[in-house]
Write a protein that holds these residues in place. Structure first.
Motif, PDB file in Angstrom:
ATOM      1  N   ILE A   1       0.523  -1.160  -0.073  1.00 56.20           N
ATOM      2  CA  ILE A   1      -0.261  -0.044  -0.069  1.00 56.20           C
ATOM      3  C   ILE A   1       1.119   1.157  -0.224  1.00 56.20           C
ATOM      4  O   ILE A   1       0.966   2.566  -0.602  1.00 56.20           O
ATOM      5  N   SER A   2       2.290   1.517   0.826  1.00 56.97           N
ATOM      6  CA  SER A   2       2.490   2.533   0.678  1.00 56.97           C
ATOM      7  C   SER A   2       3.822   2.609  -0.007  1.00 56.97           C
ATOM      8  O   SER A   2       4.031   3.578  -0.276  1.00 56.97           O
ATOM      9  N   GLN A   3       3.782   1.656  -0.984  1.00 60.23           N
ATOM     10  CA  GLN A   3       4.861   1.680  -2.425  1.00 60.23           C
ATOM     11  C   GLN A   3       4.090   2.705  -3.786  1.00 60.23           C
ATOM     12  O   GLN A   3       4.232   3.206  -4.346  1.00 60.23           O
ATOM     13  N   ARG A   4       2.274   1.885  -3.057  1.00 63.08           N
ATOM     14  CA  ARG A   4       1.661   2.192  -4.487  1.00 63.08           C
ATOM     15  C   ARG A   4       1.340   3.675  -4.197  1.00 63.08           C
ATOM     16  O   ARG A   4       1.075   4.908  -5.138  1.00 63.08           O
ATOM     17  N   VAL A   5       0.725   4.455  -2.722  1.00 70.74           N
ATOM     18  CA  VAL A   5       0.771   5.985  -2.357  1.00 70.74           C
ATOM     19  C   VAL A   5       2.001   6.454  -2.456  1.00 70.74           C
ATOM     20  O   VAL A   5       1.700   7.567  -3.590  1.00 70.74           O
ATOM     21  N   SER A   6       2.661   6.244  -2.365  1.00 66.29           N
ATOM     22  CA  SER A   6       3.774   7.255  -3.183  1.00 66.29           C
ATOM     23  C   SER A   6       4.240   7.357  -3.741  1.00 66.29           C
ATOM     24  O   SER A   6       4.705   9.039  -4.346  1.00 66.29           O
TER      25      SER A   6
END
Length: 778
Positions: free
Chosen positions: A321-326
């Motif tokens: 999730i963090s990678q996608r949001v970043s």
């Protein structure tokens, strides 16, 4: 006149403080606190510094001629002089306009030697102690050195080491210093006891932690060395093990080590509270970041309702999730899991909260603990650098990469407050470990090629630069010989591109009917696509040469007969491979998939012309957490198509004991009739294998012994080399075998011994029931 009076008054004030400012044993003695703030001297007179030199004294005195000084300056000057270690006493006094500095010098060390040490060599001890030749002889420094030596011996399991010193005068003011070491016996670990565990036995938990009981080979592994920090790390390993298997409430209540001074052995006691086992309840994603759709992020979640609770799966979901949001342009966004326990149903619902988070930037990355690996090798595993937005998930990803390198026995990453509230310092603590290995492979084919041996030396972290190098050589009783050299630079020109080469040479003789020689090399480049997927491009050049008898050639098609007359044959090919790897452990995977697919084209010059496709996939699954039973299933296939007039033996696939245990290498598939039925290879193959392994019964699990049972099957068929009349085994006939093996995570590396019995085979197949291999860490 008045100015002169003021100066004399200032000097008198200093003189009234008893006339002397002295310090003995590091304690500053001032007769009065009334040393004038406006005192000024014109000259500094140094006395007693016959060996050190007057300038060395003056350089450590903060008081300067012509400038005012105070008690603070005197105190600082005395402290500086003592800090050099060259003086046993320092006195300061004012005589008229002169500051008199009187010193008593410590003796100088002429030579430092070590006596009685065998387990730790002189060169290592020299780097540990601070007392050095031509340095001062200081009792405080020597006491500190003794403590350092004892700590070094404790790190190798010798806690009862005794260290004393001997001093010999060799000249006025000079001494030789000897550290006399009584190394004592190794301090062992007699037992590791667990209390409070119900779901898992002591043996299973002992396999989870790094500290091991002493055994006859512990002097090689050094895993039976007690260390308090290591025990704390073992506590964390136990917590993570339980958290990943459903026990979210697990606690380590206590852990301690009791030393029996009579036997010089530790008993380690660990008390735990397992708590309840949970499954995942309702899973949801919420976002407070404008422009981030929570429903879109749900597809990235790897935790599912009804599955056994696993902290590892939660972390994996957070990273995704963090990678996608970043990537969407929100570098400061953070993902926080919120758990909702329901003890009645035994479930934990998880909601992944996405919010903007606080703005913070990386001030610097501090690397600590690496004694061999270069800083840049560690730093390049971070997708973040100084000045970038701080992101915890990127830090977690870097930690996994560092652990996967295999260079370190431990990797710990923490953060510290920077120079401003929005600045963060990333602190990386690592501990280097051995990365070299010596390998031996062996096999035996009764009535066939006889004994086959291969030896190799490899280094995964060459000169601490992260480079890989491997050299190997092999020989067999059939006059076969092989030589290989490989080198890889994992970060070419600073990019995450692994560039390397392979050089190889081999020769074999087939029962006096032909001689085969091969010489060539490969250039390769590997690039990551995702964290789990990578691609490799290769160019390979080979020169091959056959020399055969006239009788053997008669069964071959043209132009293959020209080749066996001794004319060199050139193979020039390019290939691309895709590798997908989600294994949870490099050495003993319990969960995950390792899959590879390759397609290859030959015809860029040279004589071979073909197109190949081949691949293999293996999945691992933990069948029983309690008993540590691991299952695996693998499948493989390949096919080659001619793009020119013919295929040759070395253009086709060979299949045998590496894929189907119980057969020798190149032991199945199409063969020449007569002349010992030499293997020709085939155009198509399929393989399948199933295996289960478990700790060996009645043996402590931390001994690293496992038993395995397996079943292999495969087929190799199709032939484009010889005339039909001279070939047998072109049909799609399946072979199968069953067997058992012993696997040992030995101090020399993973060692395996297999026995397999073919249960489906052809009369012309070549059998090899025993297979042995070893990879030795040093």
């Amino acid at each position: 006149m008045k100015a002169g009076s003021r100066f004399l008054n200032a000097v008198s004030a200093v003189a009234l403080s008893a006339g002397v400012v002295s310090s003995s044993a590091g304690i500053l003695i001032l007769g009065s606190a009334a040393v004038a703030e406006a005192a000024v001297i014109q000259r500094i007179d140094v006395r007693g510094a016959s060996r050190v030199g007057t300038e060395a004294v003056r350089s450590n005195v903060t008081i300067q001629p012509g400038k005012t000084f105070s008690n603070t300056d005197i105190d600082e000057s005395v402290r500086r002089l003592y800090a050099t270690g060259y003086f046993s006493d320092v006195k300061m006094s004012v005589s008229g306009s002169t500051l008199v500095v009187s010193v008593s010098e410590n003796q100088l060390v002429n030579q430092v030697v070590f006596n009685g040490n065998r387990k730790i060599k002189d060169d290592k001890l020299t780097t540990i102690v601070q007392t050095q030749p031509l340095g001062p002889y200081s009792k405080e420094l020597i006491d500190s050195d003794i403590k350092r030596i004892k700590e070094a011996y404790a790190a190798i399991g010798r806690n009862d080491v005794q260290v004393t010193t001997q001093v010999a005068n060799v000249a006025p003011g000079r001494v030789n210093l000897a550290f006399v070491i009584n190394e004592g016996d190794r301090t062992k670990i007699a037992s590791i006891n667990f209390t409070g565990n119900q779901a898992y036995g002591d043996s299973r938990l002992a396999a989870v932690i790094a500290t091991k009981r002493s055994n006859p080979l512990s002097f090689l592994t050094r895993k039976d060395i007690y260390n308090e920090d290591k025990l704390r790390a073992d506590e964390e390993s136990l917590r993570q093990f339980y958290y990943n298997h459903g026990y979210a409430d697990m606690r380590v209540i206590s852990s301690d080590a009791a030393l029996n001074e009579q036997t010089n052995e530790y008993t380690i006691n660990i008390t735990i509270d397992e708590g309840q086992r949970y499954k995942f309840g309702n899973i949801d994603v919420e976002s407070s970041v404008e422009g981030v759709d929570a429903n879109e992020l749900k597809a990235l979640v790897s935790t599912h309702s009804g599955d056994v609770y696993s902290a590892k799966e939660i972390q994996k979901s957070m990273e995704a999730i963090s990678q996608r949001v970043s990537a969407k342009g929100y570098p400061f966004a953070r993902v926080v899991p919120r758990g909702n326990r329901d003890m009645g149903t035994g479930t934990i619902g998880v909601t992944y909260m996405v919010d903007q988070g606080e703005r913070a930037y990386v001030e610097r990355i501090d690397i600590r603990g690496n004694t061999r690996t270069r800083d840049y090798v560690i730093r390049r595993e971070f997708d973040i650098s100084e000045g970038d937005a701080f992101n915890q998930e990127i830090i977690t990803r870097a930690k996994k990469r560092l652990e996967a390198l295999g260079y370190f026995s431990s990797v710990n990453i923490t953060t510290a407050q920077g120079s401003a509230p929005d600045r963060v310092v990333i602190v990386v603590n690592v501990e280097d470990q051995s990365t070299g290995s010596f390998g031996i492979g062996a096999g035996y084919a009764a009535g066939g090629d006889g004994l086959l041996l291969e030896a190799s030396v490899e280094e995964k972290n060459f000169l601490g630069r992260g480079q890989y190098i491997r050299v190997s050589a092999g020989a067999g009783t059939d006059n076969s010989q092989t030589y290989n050299i490989s080198f890889t630079e994992p970060y070419f020109l600073g990019y995450r591109l692994a560039v390397g080469f392979d050089l190889f040479k081999s020769s074999t003789s087939s029962n006096d009917y032909y001689d085969y020689n091969e010489l060539g090399g490969t250039l390769r480049v590997t690039a990551p696509i995702t964290e789990n997927l990578a691609t490799t491009f290769r160019y390979t050049y080979k020169q091959l040469k056959y020399e055969g008898t006239d009788d053997w050639q008669t069964g071959l098609s043209q132009p293959y007969q020209d080749l066996v007359n001794g004319s060199p044959w050139v193979q020039s090919s390019v290939s691309q491979s895709l590798v997908y790897n989600t294994l949870d452990d490099r050495n003993l995977p319990h969960e995950g998939i390792y899959a590879s697919f390759t397609h290859e084209f030959a015809g860029l010059g040279g004589d071979s012309e073909y197109y190949k496709l081949y691949g293999k996939a293996r999945i691992f699954k933990s069948l029983s957490d309690e008993h540590d039973i691991i299952g695996s299933l693998s499948v493989g296939a390949g096919h080659v198509l001619p793009t020119g007039d013919n295929l040759n033996i070395f253009d086709q696939f060979q299949l045998g004991g590496k894929e189907i245990r119980g057969f020798e290498n190149n032991g199945i598939g199409p063969r020449m009739t007569g002349f010992k039925d030499d293997a020709l290879g085939g155009t198509t193959y399929f393989t399948v294998s199933a295996e289960a392994s478990a700790p060996m019964p009645f043996v402590p699990q931390d001994a690293g012994l496992r038993i395995a049972v397996f079943s292999d099957a495969g087929t190799l068929y199709g032939n484009k080399v010889a005339n039909s009349a001279g070939v047998q085994g072109e049909d799609m006939a399946w072979r199968a075998s069953v067997g058992a093996g012993i696997v040992w995570a030995s101090p020399f590396g993973p060692l395996r011994f297999d026995y397999a019995e073919p249960i489906v085979k052809e009369d012309y197949d070549r059998v090899q029931q025993f297979r042995f291999s070893i990879a030795n860490q040093f």
